[in-house]
Design an enzyme around this catalytic site. Structure first.
Site, PDB file in Angstrom:
ATOM      1  N   SER A   1      21.272  75.546 -49.705  1.00 38.12           N
ATOM      2  CA  SER A   1      21.682  75.271 -51.081  1.00 38.12           C
ATOM      3  C   SER A   1      20.896  76.189 -52.004  1.00 38.12           C
ATOM      4  O   SER A   1      19.730  76.508 -51.723  1.00 38.12           O
ATOM      5  CB  SER A   1      21.342  73.807 -51.402  1.00 38.12           C
ATOM      6  OG  SER A   1      21.290  73.610 -52.805  1.00 38.12           O
ATOM      7  N   SER A   2      21.502  76.575 -53.112  1.00 33.96           N
ATOM      8  CA  SER A   2      20.778  77.396 -54.088  1.00 33.96           C
ATOM      9  C   SER A   2      19.529  76.665 -54.571  1.00 33.96           C
ATOM     10  O   SER A   2      18.516  77.276 -54.878  1.00 33.96           O
ATOM     11  CB  SER A   2      21.675  77.703 -55.290  1.00 33.96           C
ATOM     12  OG  SER A   2      22.879  78.258 -54.845  1.00 33.96           O
TER      13      SER A   2
ATOM     14  N   GLY B   1      25.452  80.015 -47.025  1.00 32.40           N
ATOM     15  CA  GLY B   1      26.559  79.058 -47.182  1.00 32.40           C
ATOM     16  C   GLY B   1      27.724  79.719 -47.894  1.00 32.40           C
ATOM     17  O   GLY B   1      28.882  79.628 -47.450  1.00 32.40           O
ATOM     18  N   HIS B   2      27.422  80.407 -49.003  1.00 32.49           N
ATOM     19  CA  HIS B   2      28.493  81.105 -49.730  1.00 32.49           C
ATOM     20  C   HIS B   2      29.085  82.230 -48.868  1.00 32.49           C
ATOM     21  O   HIS B   2      30.303  82.434 -48.853  1.00 32.49           O
ATOM     22  CB  HIS B   2      27.953  81.736 -51.018  1.00 32.49           C
ATOM     23  CG  HIS B   2      27.444  80.754 -52.015  1.00 32.49           C
ATOM     24  ND1 HIS B   2      26.125  80.674 -52.375  1.00 32.49           N
ATOM     25  CD2 HIS B   2      28.091  79.801 -52.741  1.00 32.49           C
ATOM     26  CE1 HIS B   2      25.967  79.730 -53.287  1.00 32.49           C
ATOM     27  NE2 HIS B   2      27.141  79.177 -53.522  1.00 32.49           N
TER      28      HIS B   2
ATOM     29  N   MET C   1      28.370  79.268 -58.321  1.00 29.76           N
ATOM     30  CA  MET C   1      27.504  79.338 -59.507  1.00 29.76           C
ATOM     31  C   MET C   1      26.406  80.375 -59.261  1.00 29.76           C
ATOM     32  O   MET C   1      25.345  80.335 -59.890  1.00 29.76           O
ATOM     33  CB  MET C   1      26.912  77.964 -59.823  1.00 29.76           C
ATOM     34  CG  MET C   1      28.006  76.952 -60.163  1.00 29.76           C
ATOM     35  SD  MET C   1      27.436  75.578 -61.174  1.00 29.76           S
ATOM     36  CE  MET C   1      26.273  74.819 -60.083  1.00 29.76           C
ATOM     37  N   GLY C   2      26.636  81.297 -58.324  1.00 29.03           N
ATOM     38  CA  GLY C   2      25.670  82.369 -58.087  1.00 29.03           C
ATOM     39  C   GLY C   2      24.511  81.916 -57.216  1.00 29.03           C
ATOM     40  O   GLY C   2      24.591  80.888 -56.542  1.00 29.03           O
TER      41      GLY C   2
ATOM     42  N   GLU D   1      31.634  71.968 -47.027  1.00 30.56           N
ATOM     43  CA  GLU D   1      31.559  70.516 -46.811  1.00 30.56           C
ATOM     44  C   GLU D   1      30.215  69.937 -47.233  1.00 30.56           C
ATOM     45  O   GLU D   1      30.064  68.722 -47.269  1.00 30.56           O
ATOM     46  CB  GLU D   1      31.815  70.183 -45.343  1.00 30.56           C
ATOM     47  CG  GLU D   1      33.258  70.365 -44.965  1.00 30.56           C
ATOM     48  CD  GLU D   1      33.580  69.818 -43.591  1.00 30.56           C
ATOM     49  OE1 GLU D   1      32.645  69.426 -42.859  1.00 30.56           O
ATOM     50  OE2 GLU D   1      34.771  69.807 -43.261  1.00 30.56           O
ATOM     51  N   LYS D   2      29.238  70.787 -47.533  1.00 33.87           N
ATOM     52  CA  LYS D   2      27.954  70.235 -48.004  1.00 33.87           C
ATOM     53  C   LYS D   2      28.191  69.382 -49.248  1.00 33.87           C
ATOM     54  O   LYS D   2      27.631  68.318 -49.390  1.00 33.87           O
ATOM     55  CB  LYS D   2      26.944  71.332 -48.311  1.00 33.87           C
ATOM     56  CG  LYS D   2      25.590  70.714 -48.650  1.00 33.87           C
ATOM     57  CD  LYS D   2      24.609  71.703 -49.150  1.00 33.87           C
ATOM     58  CE  LYS D   2      24.639  72.002 -50.587  1.00 33.87           C
ATOM     59  NZ  LYS D   2      24.362  71.116 -51.635  1.00 33.87           N
TER      60      LYS D   2
ATOM     61  N   GLN E   1      32.609  66.624 -53.835  1.00 30.06           N
ATOM     62  CA  GLN E   1      33.276  67.652 -54.652  1.00 30.06           C
ATOM     63  C   GLN E   1      34.562  68.131 -53.966  1.00 30.06           C
ATOM     64  O   GLN E   1      35.610  68.284 -54.602  1.00 30.06           O
ATOM     65  CB  GLN E   1      32.326  68.826 -54.872  1.00 30.06           C
ATOM     66  CG  GLN E   1      32.993  70.057 -55.475  1.00 30.06           C
ATOM     67  CD  GLN E   1      31.981  71.138 -55.847  1.00 30.06           C
ATOM     68  OE1 GLN E   1      31.346  71.048 -56.881  1.00 30.06           O
ATOM     69  NE2 GLN E   1      31.832  72.150 -55.012  1.00 30.06           N
TER      70      GLN E   1
HETATM   71  O1  PAF Z   1      29.967  74.105 -55.907  1.00 30.39           O
HETATM   72  C1  PAF Z   1      29.716  74.808 -56.912  1.00 30.39           C
HETATM   73  O2  PAF Z   1      28.985  75.796 -56.813  1.00 30.39           O
HETATM   74  C2  PAF Z   1      30.308  74.428 -58.253  1.00 30.39           C
HETATM   75  O3  PAF Z   1      30.384  73.057 -58.415  1.00 30.39           O
HETATM   76  C3  PAF Z   1      31.671  75.097 -58.526  1.00 30.39           C
HETATM   77  C4  PAF Z   1      32.728  74.613 -57.542  1.00 30.39           C
HETATM   78  C5  PAF Z   1      31.538  76.605 -58.424  1.00 30.39           C
HETATM   79  C6  PAF Z   1      32.156  74.739 -59.932  1.00 30.39           C
HETATM   80  O4  PAF Z   1      31.263  75.180 -60.899  1.00 30.39           O
END
Ligand code: PAF
Length: 284
Positions: A185-186, A36-37, A30-31, A148-149, A153
């Site tokens: 985390s964002s 982490g990303h 989600m930007g 895994e954070k 999900q």
């Molecule tokens: O983890 C996220 O950033 C969101 O839940 C995802 C998987 C991109 C879905 O919008």
């Protein structure tokens, strides 16, 4: 690196990759991209010929009182970061592109979504599953990368992919942490300086819990009480949950006698943070 805004363009530019047999790795986001990303992107880069990142703040997964309006965004620096890390394509659609007509379909995974965050965030996982299913249908990757954070999900999406035979490998990557252990985390950007300092208490409490389990503690109730009181004493404004759960079903465990996760959700100011650790007992 291509920046693509329409579903049609994603399909068109990936079609030739697929026919030539190149593997596609996909990192949905989600930007407000952070370390982490980037760890997901670098794992995808190592394992796949072609790496696609999506940046889309999905309105379907936010409740009415949640932080959709406050969700941090910085597309230019996200795109630059992707470029520097060798991403091949970034898909950043508008909400109008993703949900052209009022969407009438929702993907629901039962049971796993009734627990933990699902209890306080009604509809959240339906929103996540719906957008992830849609993104997977658009990108058709070989592998998709999740941190895994967001442990719940990860399990929910894994179950959806299995149940719907979606034919993509899910790669789970470890949580990245700041120096004091706070899970990256964002949403950390929304913390004031005081809240940020206090938020380190979450991971410290989880480490202390692991130490007491190492010393022989097996009662989930005792562990939960220690974590809850530590976080409350150290600046959490509200604790949503502290739970010890079975690491596959997310069912609450009275005794830590099998592979388990300790999961926490707590508010620092208005910001809701989550974290979890795998728990190891001596006997496992
Ligand atoms: O983890 C996220 O950033 C969101 O839940 C995802 C998987 C991109 C879905 O919008």
């Amino acid at each position: 690196m291509k920046t693509v805004r329409t579903i049609h363009d994603v399909r068109e530019s990936l079609a030739s990759r697929r026919t030539s047999g190149e593997s596609v790795g996909f990192v949905p986001t989600m930007g407000a991209l952070h370390d982490g990303h980037w760890s997901l992107v670098s794992r995808a880069r190592e394992e796949c010929a072609h790496v696609v990142v999506s940046i889309f703040v999905n309105p379907l997964q936010f409740g009415v009182d949640e932080d959709l309006d406050r969700y941090p965004a910085n597309l230019d620096s996200d795109l630059e970061g992707c470029r520097q890390r060798g991403v091949d394509m970034v898909f950043c659609p508008s909400a109008a592109e993703m949900y052209r007509s009022a969407i009438k379909t929702s993907v629901h995974v039962s049971e796993l979504t009734d627990r933990l965050c699902g209890r306080s965030r009604a509809g959240h996982f339906d929103g996540v599953c719906t957008v992830v299913a849609k993104l997977l249908n658009i990108v058709l990757p070989d592998r998709v990368y999740f941190g895994e954070k967001d442990y719940q999900q990860l399990l929910v999406v894994r179950k959806m992919v299995e149940d719907l035979s979606m034919g993509v490998d899910i790669v789970a990557c470890p949580t990245c942490r700041e120096d004091d252990g706070l899970a990256i985390s964002s949403r950390n950007q929304n913390l004031s300086d005081d809240e940020r300092r206090a938020a380190g208490a979450i991971y410290k409490s989880l480490q202390d819990a692991q130490a007491s389990i190492d010393a022989g503690e097996t009662s989930a109730g005792v562990v939960i009480e220690k974590i809850t009181s530590y976080i409350a004493r150290n600046g959490a404004d509200r604790i949503d949950y502290v739970e010890v759960v079975d690491d596959a079903t997310l069912e609450a465990l009275p005794q830590i006698d099998r592979p388990a996760r300790i999961c926490v959700a707590a508010y620092f100011g208005k910001t809701r943070l989550i974290d979890n650790v795998a728990v190891h007992t001596q006997s496992l």
